[in-house]
Design a protein around this motif. Structure first.
Motif, PDB file in Angstrom:
ATOM      1  N   ARG A 187      39.348 -77.017 -24.788  1.00 35.65           N
ATOM      2  CA  ARG A 187      38.631 -77.465 -23.938  1.00 35.65           C
ATOM      3  C   ARG A 187      38.519 -79.030 -23.834  1.00 35.65           C
ATOM      4  O   ARG A 187      38.836 -79.730 -22.939  1.00 35.65           O
ATOM      5  N   MET A 234      41.757 -80.736 -23.476  1.00 38.07           N
ATOM      6  CA  MET A 234      42.268 -80.766 -21.986  1.00 38.07           C
ATOM      7  C   MET A 234      41.355 -81.756 -21.220  1.00 38.07           C
ATOM      8  O   MET A 234      42.124 -82.476 -20.493  1.00 38.07           O
ATOM      9  N   ALA A 235      40.031 -81.970 -21.288  1.00 39.68           N
ATOM     10  CA  ALA A 235      39.589 -82.929 -20.660  1.00 39.68           C
ATOM     11  C   ALA A 235      40.135 -84.235 -20.969  1.00 39.68           C
ATOM     12  O   ALA A 235      40.088 -85.251 -20.168  1.00 39.68           O
ATOM     13  N   ARG A 236      40.308 -84.601 -22.168  1.00 38.39           N
ATOM     14  CA  ARG A 236      40.870 -85.869 -22.700  1.00 38.39           C
ATOM     15  C   ARG A 236      42.357 -86.217 -21.966  1.00 38.39           C
ATOM     16  O   ARG A 236      42.591 -87.243 -21.485  1.00 38.39           O
ATOM     17  N   ARG A 237      43.087 -85.182 -21.961  1.00 34.20           N
ATOM     18  CA  ARG A 237      44.516 -85.079 -21.288  1.00 34.20           C
ATOM     19  C   ARG A 237      44.414 -85.263 -19.939  1.00 34.20           C
ATOM     20  O   ARG A 237      45.219 -85.906 -19.092  1.00 34.20           O
ATOM     21  N   GLN A 238      43.335 -84.420 -19.227  1.00 38.30           N
ATOM     22  CA  GLN A 238      43.318 -84.688 -17.626  1.00 38.30           C
ATOM     23  C   GLN A 238      42.980 -86.207 -17.416  1.00 38.30           C
ATOM     24  O   GLN A 238      43.324 -86.870 -16.577  1.00 38.30           O
ATOM     25  N   PHE A 239      42.106 -86.818 -18.296  1.00 42.46           N
ATOM     26  CA  PHE A 239      41.699 -88.253 -18.036  1.00 42.46           C
ATOM     27  C   PHE A 239      42.896 -89.057 -18.111  1.00 42.46           C
ATOM     28  O   PHE A 239      43.249 -89.982 -17.409  1.00 42.46           O
ATOM     29  N   HIS A 273      46.033 -88.362 -17.757  1.00 39.44           N
ATOM     30  CA  HIS A 273      46.920 -87.967 -16.494  1.00 39.44           C
ATOM     31  C   HIS A 273      46.435 -89.111 -15.515  1.00 39.44           C
ATOM     32  O   HIS A 273      47.234 -89.685 -14.992  1.00 39.44           O
ATOM     33  N   GLY A 274      45.300 -89.178 -15.369  1.00 39.57           N
ATOM     34  CA  GLY A 274      44.739 -90.271 -14.186  1.00 39.57           C
ATOM     35  C   GLY A 274      45.129 -91.759 -14.697  1.00 39.57           C
ATOM     36  O   GLY A 274      45.295 -92.339 -13.806  1.00 39.57           O
ATOM     37  N   ASP A 298      48.790 -91.967 -13.957  1.00 38.76           N
ATOM     38  CA  ASP A 298      48.959 -91.926 -12.345  1.00 38.76           C
ATOM     39  C   ASP A 298      48.616 -93.442 -11.882  1.00 38.76           C
ATOM     40  O   ASP A 298      49.524 -94.021 -11.180  1.00 38.76           O
ATOM     41  N   ARG A 328      55.429 -87.441 -19.981  1.00 40.06           N
ATOM     42  CA  ARG A 328      53.659 -87.364 -19.969  1.00 40.06           C
ATOM     43  C   ARG A 328      53.285 -86.968 -21.379  1.00 40.06           C
ATOM     44  O   ARG A 328      52.115 -87.437 -21.865  1.00 40.06           O
ATOM     45  N   GLU A 329      53.521 -85.619 -21.678  1.00 42.39           N
ATOM     46  CA  GLU A 329      53.013 -85.356 -22.875  1.00 42.39           C
ATOM     47  C   GLU A 329      53.133 -86.253 -24.186  1.00 42.39           C
ATOM     48  O   GLU A 329      52.311 -86.419 -24.971  1.00 42.39           O
TER      49      GLU A 329
END
Length: 207
Positions: free
Chosen positions: A134, A137-142, A144-145, A148, A162-163
């Protein structure tokens, strides 16, 4: 009779399970981190955590059904503190802001001990796998932004691994501070930012 029942319910609400005070939750997180850093995850006593926070154990179970859920939300509170979605104008500036915030969190002695124990406990039992997943995932979602925004500025090509780019964003700081147990000066952080910026820009798939 029906009105009387409703009135009693309203009067009892302030002392009941429905009242969740954010300040008390923060106090519980602090008490949990102190206990966790001292004993390791397996040695955590919720009774001692509650006593350290100056409350009854029931207040913990009004918020979380298990020690794992308690730990998960506590770790998430740290992640939220370091994830600032502000656009700083460039990939390098965004990376520097993220690393500076992360460095501040990782410099705390309790956090450093807890993260090391968190990883070790995952390897031992797997109970905390969802907690780590969890947080990651939060760190990677950040991240991705952040990527972007860099693509929209034409700093990065859309054909981006990206990975790998996300691994590069956090790994050098984690390796230095958690694995090696060293502090990172501002000058060292600046060098990491330069290397990470160059590395991410090289993370395009071959045509």
């Amino acid at each position: 009779m029906e009105r009387k029942s409703i009135g009693v319910s309203k009067k009892r609400k302030p002392s009941g399970a429905a009242v969740i005070r954010p300040d008390l939750t923060d106090k519980l997180f602090r008490a949990l981190f102190e206990e966790w850093a001292r004993t390791g995850y397996v040695g955590i006593s919720l009774e001692r955590v509650a006593a350290c926070a100056g409350i009854g154990k029931a207040a913990i179970y009004r918020r979380w059904a298990s020690k794992r859920e308690f730990a998960s939300d506590a770790i998430a509170s740290i992640e939220i503190a370091m994830l600032d979605p502000t656009d700083h104008g460039s990939l390098k500036a965004d990376a520097r802001a993220f690393l500076q915030a992360t460095r501040t969190v990782l410099r705390h002695p309790l956090v450093r001990r807890i993260i090391a124990d968190l990883v070790a406990e995952r390897l031992r039992s797997g109970e905390l796998a969802t907690v780590l997943d969890r947080a990651a995932m939060a760190r990677r979602q950040f991240g991705h932004g952040l990527l972007d925004r860099a693509i929209n500025r034409h700093e990065l090509h859309e054909n981006l691994d990206r990975e790998l780019a996300l691994d590069l964003l956090f790994s050098p700081l984690y390796m230095r501070m958690i694995i090696q147990g060293k502090n990172v000066t501002r000058a060292e952080l600046d060098r990491q930012v330069i290397a990470i910026d160059a590395g991410i820009k090289a993370c395009c798939f071959s045509a």
